[in-house]
Write a protein that holds these residues in place. Structure first.
Motif, PDB file in Angstrom:
ATOM      1  N   PRO A 127     -82.462  73.589  95.495  1.00  0.00           N
ATOM      2  CA  PRO A 127     -83.671  74.152  94.870  1.00  0.00           C
ATOM      3  C   PRO A 127     -83.882  73.623  93.452  1.00  0.00           C
ATOM      4  CG  PRO A 127     -81.927  75.806  95.036  1.00  0.00           C
ATOM      5  CD  PRO A 127     -81.430  74.600  95.755  1.00  0.00           C
ATOM      6  N   CYS A 128     -85.110  73.728  92.968  1.00  0.00           N
ATOM      7  CA  CYS A 128     -85.398  73.273  91.606  1.00  0.00           C
ATOM      8  C   CYS A 128     -84.620  74.116  90.605  1.00  0.00           C
ATOM      9  CB  CYS A 128     -86.892  73.333  91.317  1.00  0.00           C
ATOM     10  SG  CYS A 128     -87.564  74.987  91.143  1.00  0.00           S
ATOM     11  N   ALA A 129     -84.460  73.563  89.413  1.00  0.00           N
ATOM     12  CA  ALA A 129     -83.781  74.302  88.345  1.00  0.00           C
ATOM     13  C   ALA A 129     -84.527  75.615  88.116  1.00  0.00           C
ATOM     14  CB  ALA A 129     -83.769  73.455  87.079  1.00  0.00           C
ATOM     15  N   PRO A 130     -83.816  76.760  88.126  1.00  0.00           N
ATOM     16  CA  PRO A 130     -84.510  78.045  87.958  1.00  0.00           C
ATOM     17  C   PRO A 130     -85.258  78.137  86.626  1.00  0.00           C
ATOM     18  CG  PRO A 130     -82.102  78.317  87.909  1.00  0.00           C
ATOM     19  CD  PRO A 130     -82.372  76.917  88.325  1.00  0.00           C
ATOM     20  N   GLU A 131     -84.779  77.426  85.617  1.00  0.00           N
ATOM     21  CA  GLU A 131     -85.476  77.440  84.323  1.00  0.00           C
ATOM     22  C   GLU A 131     -86.897  76.894  84.462  1.00  0.00           C
ATOM     23  OE1 GLU A 131     -82.529  76.003  84.902  1.00  0.00           O
ATOM     24  OE2 GLU A 131     -81.053  76.611  83.392  1.00  0.00           O
ATOM     25  N   PHE A 132     -87.077  75.941  85.372  1.00  0.00           N
ATOM     26  CA  PHE A 132     -88.423  75.397  85.579  1.00  0.00           C
ATOM     27  C   PHE A 132     -89.356  76.494  86.095  1.00  0.00           C
ATOM     28  CE2 PHE A 132     -91.625  73.854  88.543  1.00  0.00           C
ATOM     29  CZ  PHE A 132     -92.349  73.008  87.721  1.00  0.00           C
ATOM     30  N   THR A 133     -88.889  77.217  87.120  1.00  0.00           N
ATOM     31  CA  THR A 133     -89.709  78.298  87.684  1.00  0.00           C
ATOM     32  C   THR A 133     -90.037  79.328  86.612  1.00  0.00           C
ATOM     33  OG1 THR A 133     -88.581  77.959  89.786  1.00  0.00           O
ATOM     34  CG2 THR A 133     -89.825  80.001  89.541  1.00  0.00           C
TER      35      THR A 133
END
Lengths: 398, 398
Positions: free
Chosen positions: A46-52
């Motif tokens: 999954p994408c880096a949670p910071e991005f979300t």
């Protein structure tokens, strides 16, 4: 009048896509968990949670007219500034905002870089094995892609073959390190030798030769690998980057070109990219995605699974006596097939629901690519299948 | 070797962008609220709140590998399906998923449509007044844009001038209704006459002539206006749409091409667009934006401010005896200047901090464009300034 040139392209379907579609169909029959699909280079984490978090924050807290407004044609200025700062800090470079041009991923970056430093009829050299889409990227500009044969012992550069292919017609050299499909990372010595030859040839031919450096796998590096930053070694270089793999955002189409501040006309190249954009309808990555990515430039997704998978597969291949170079990065490995015809080899593997990509389209016949951006659990389950396949088809035992 | 063709383009700076930059600079001196900036066609209303809600929901509730994953090269299938359904319902068409190709806004749509139905050397006709970027969109494909002079009495089509410009070399006709810069909406009669002429000429020349219909303003229509859906009247038509204006998402770069199901090779055109994409580095709009937009296809931002502004400005211009056609849609109006030289007219207006765009680049000299996508409050404050300007410079009083 329908353009017959583009129509003719419809016949050339991508082998990778065909195999991937086969795997999907086969999955409907036997359950996708039972198809060992090593076909597609699609990030599995999954994408880096910071991005979300940053994107949600923008959507909830900022003025929508700002968040979704037109990006200037070279990219949002604050985003370009942050990219320059991040690169300077990490690679000891001297980029300014004006050297960064935001793009729709690495494909968008290459489309602009290639148009900017070639004209129709010029030659662009690349090194086998190479990403087959390079043919489309280069040849649709009107330039011609020429292939330098592989150095199969280590998948560094075959410099003898390179010097043979160099001529006055060469406007650019397109490199990809860490490399798809071999997983090799060019060493400092390789990059230095490449730069030395090009500096010499620029002088001899009396014109610039650019390095276009395709770097989407730059952040996927394995333990202890020497991974030089290409632009630090050659002035006329354009770094083409994508966040697809580092942040696991392949569908968001975001990347950039970083123009080496020392390259010819460095101060105007981004503006030229902007002009090129007008004709190809590019107009920048999505504004909200630009803004969110600019807040997490130095983060990555958890990429450790790729190294875990690589080690498992590499050890297994060695155990089975495959000829294979240990990858230094990416999520690919590129072993030699057990017969000369890699297509035949991969067709046989398919019968075991083991989906391997033959190497012919990568410009290096007789090999196959495994994209191990899949769950480790599935990698482990694929090992007995691989063993069964090579034993039954080729009599190979560990 | 730097491409000299693209380098030469750097000299041709956009007058719209220059004026917009001037307005921004001037705003730093006297406060931007005191600059009556009618230069830029940038939506002033926030995006539809339903869009934000859907995007936040996707980010918070769905698997990030799905939300940010690669889009198939023609667009996410479920998104294309929903677009087809929405168009069928609204315009009584018969689109299937295969006829929809997702693009980076209207610019991306035009880039693909033009490449698909022309080849280098072909002619593309468009009607003055027209969006100046058409020169870049068309000429960078290798085709040549030719301009049909305006019908200034109503800004419908000047059919005599059109028939004079038609020849065997014409591969496509590029239209834009509702029109930037005139605000005119082509009537059903106009579209029918255009279609009749093209059907006749296709037969006469023995080859297809496509209508490429640029429709970013399709949703900004004023009370009581006859606004036919172009593709309903001509088989060989490609509708190029953008959500930039309807949903106020200009920076998110999302739109599509809808291929008329009755057009030549309708079933393969989207696949051809996909091939074209490979060379121009397009690779679809951002996946999360595609998914969110597909949930709000039949919503728009609150667009009513544009009609409010149009009525205020139109009444004022009439009061001041300007020659002006009442817009049927968009957020533009295109009055005749008070002297032959529209540049001189707009330069004089600039002294009053009234930023108007001269019409020369729109292919219709002697007019000026006002983009009234600004707050109504500011429109109202600009009226006395406009009155002062025309009185002092041209002796005009209401």
């Amino acid at each position: 009048m329908i353009n017959e040139g583009y129509k003719a392209l419809l016949k050339g379907k991508s082998i990778i896509r065909e195999l991937s579609e086969y795997a999907t169909e086969r999955g409907k029959e036997i359950g996708y968990e039972n198809v060992f699909d090593y076909s597609l280079g699609n990030p599995s984490v999954p994408c880096a949670p910071e991005f979300t978090d940053e994107l949600v924050k923008l959507l909830k807290e900022e003025d929508p007219v700002y968040v979704h407004g037109y990006s200037p044609s070279l990219g949002i200025t604050s985003v370009r500034e942050r990219v320059a700062e991040s690169l300077n800090k990490r690679f000891n470079m001297n980029y300014k905002t004006e050297h960064i041009f935001m793009t729709s991923g690495a494909a968008g970056a290459l489309a602009h870089a290639l148009r900017c430093v070639t004209k129709p009829g010029d030659e662009v050299l690349t090194f086998a094995p190479f990403f087959p889409e390079y043919y489309q990227y280069v040849n649709q500009t009107g330039a011609n892609l020429k292939i330098v044969s592989a150095s199969t012992k280590d998948f560094q550069i075959n410099f003898d073959a390179f010097e043979e292919k160099l001529s006055e017609n060469v406007a650019a050299v397109l490199i990809n390190t860490p490399n798809n499909p071999s997983g090799a990372v060019y060493s400092t010595e390789t990059i230095k030798t490449l730069a030395d030859i090009l500096y010499k040839k620029q002088k001899e031919y009396g014109h610039d030769i650019f390095i276009i450096s395709d770097e989407p796998y730059r952040e996927i590096l394995f333990d202890g690998v020497d991974a030089p930053y290409v632009s630090a070694y050659y002035d006329n270089s354009l770094s083409c980057y994508s966040f697809s793999k580092s942040l696991s955002l392949p569908g968001e189409r975001i990347g950039y070109i970083a123009v080496n501040p020392k390259c010819r006309d460095a101060e105007i190249l981004s503006v030229m990219f902007g002009q090129i954009s007008r004709g190809i309808g590019h107009n920048c990555p999505a504004s909200s995605i630009q803004l969110a990515v600019s807040k997490v430039l130095d983060k990555t997704s958890d990429l450790s699974v790729y190294e875990t998978n690589m080690n498992i597969i590499y050890d297994e291949l060695v155990k089975l006596n495959f000829e294979v170079v240990k990858p230094g990065g990416t999520f690919y490995i590129f072993p030699k097939a057990l017969e000369d015809d890699a297509n035949a080899f991969c067709m046989k593997a398919k019968k075991y629901d083991l989906i391997l990509v033959p190497s012919d389209n990568f410009g290096c016949p007789g090999y196959f690519r495994m994209a191990y951006c899949i769950d480790t659990e599935k990698v482990l389950r694929s090992l007995p299948v691989l063993e069964k396949f090579v034993k039954e088809e080729y009599g190979v035992t560990p």
